[in-house]
Scaffold this active site. Structure first.
Site, PDB file in Angstrom:
ATOM      1  N   SER A 143       0.716  -0.983   0.182  1.00 14.13           N
ATOM      2  CA  SER A 143      -0.186   0.124  -0.438  1.00 14.13           C
ATOM      3  C   SER A 143       1.019   1.278   0.329  1.00 14.13           C
ATOM      4  O   SER A 143       2.429   0.743   0.378  1.00 14.13           O
ATOM      5  CB  SER A 143      -1.174   0.481   1.083  1.00 14.13           C
ATOM      6  N   TYR A 156      -2.523  -0.329  10.143  1.00 16.25           N
ATOM      7  CA  TYR A 156      -2.265  -0.834   8.998  1.00 16.25           C
ATOM      8  C   TYR A 156      -1.108  -0.403   8.218  1.00 16.25           C
ATOM      9  O   TYR A 156      -0.601  -0.977   7.559  1.00 16.25           O
ATOM     10  CB  TYR A 156      -3.579   0.036   8.051  1.00 16.25           C
ATOM     11  N   LYS A 160       1.984  -2.996   6.530  1.00 16.91           N
ATOM     12  CA  LYS A 160       2.350  -2.607   4.584  1.00 16.91           C
ATOM     13  C   LYS A 160       3.347  -2.159   4.324  1.00 16.91           C
ATOM     14  O   LYS A 160       4.371  -2.857   3.872  1.00 16.91           O
ATOM     15  CB  LYS A 160       1.414  -1.805   4.081  1.00 16.91           C
TER      16      LYS A 160
END
Length: 277
Positions: A143, A156, A160
């Site tokens: 991401s 998150y 990533k």
């Protein structure tokens, strides 16, 4: 990038796509099948996963990527059903929806890490033997949150960023074995992950990528990706490898930068020196 619907680019290839029951994974599965590949659709959503597999003429594997045995079983299905494996697209992922304050939940944290990071680790480990035989490719879904700060969801971003670091480190190691590993790093895309904050994105004027735009990047990476590259995907600009700044590194007494051979664990005297480019 490839033209959408190219019917010959992946002829004869065999692909495993995790998280392929919907969103980006389903889009990748459809595009690979349209290009002639045989596809194993892997997911925990059996109803939608089986539907995608039937649509693309592939096979379905129930695969909880937190369990290494299930990743191994999905690879074995690809080999037994289609004769080998050329592409492992390790796409399964979820958002977090919590932080490190009062809302922190250790059990949910382990679940997110298990899917977003462990799922890539276990997928690489399971796929490598088959990919070595055919000079295959691994593409992990990371991401933009792994390339830049993600204040709205730091955990998150941590997941990533770990995937990005893994891909960069594995790049030269697996290239020596004939396997290319890359990451695709999309900005916010029109998938279920953004359902909780889609309105906020739109209110802020943040462009939301269409799934097919992200799939275009996967096709480009599967065709042109070089070992260890992490390709960004942002609205309004062509996807390309992110050029990581060259960080300060260890130096010898004479000022030369210390580098390492690809397999640090195999050779005790691996450090070498070279002038920094």
């Amino acid at each position: 990038m490839s033209n959408r619907g190219d019917a010959v680019e992946f002829s004869g290839k065999v692909a495993l796509v995790t998280g392929a029951a919907n969103g980006i994974g389903a889009g990748v599965a459809r595009r690979l099948a349209a290009g002639g590949a045989s596809v194993v659709v892997a997911d925990v959503d059996d109803a939608r996963g089986e539907a995608v597999a039937a649509e693309v003429g592939g096979a379905y594997a129930h695969c909880d990527v937190r369990d290494p045995a299930q990743s191994a079983a999905a690879v074995e299905l690809a080999v037994s059903r289609f004769g080998g494996l050329d592409f492992a697209v390790l796409n399964a992922g979820i958002g977090t929806g919590f932080g490190l304050g009062d809302d922190f939940d250790p059990e949910r944290y382990r679940n997110v890490m298990g899917i977003n990071l462990d799922g890539v680790v276990y997928g690489v480990h399971a796929a490598l033997p088959a990919l070595r035989e055919r000079g295959g490719r691994i593409v992990a879904t990371a991401s933009m949150a792994g390339l830049m700060a993600m204040p709205i969801d730091p955990l998150y971003g941590a997941n990533k960023a770990a995937v990005v670091g893994l891909v960069r480190g594995l790049g030269p190691v697996l290239a020596a074995e004939g396997v290319t590993v890359n990451a695709v790093c999309p900005s916010f895309a029109d998938t279920d992950i953004i359902s909780g904050f889609r309105d906020a994105l739109e209110s802020a004027g943040m462009p939301v990528l269409g799934v097919e735009d992200v799939v275009d990047a996967f096709v480009a990476v599967l065709r042109d990706g070089r070992p260890g590259e992490c390709w960004f995907v942002q609205a309004g600009r062509p996807s390309a490898p992110f050029r990581f700044p060259n960080p300060p590194g260890p130096r010898t007494a004479t000022g030369e930068r210390v580098t390492f051979h690809h397999d640090v664990s195999a050779t005790p005297d691996v450090p070498t020196t070279g002038k920094e480019s």
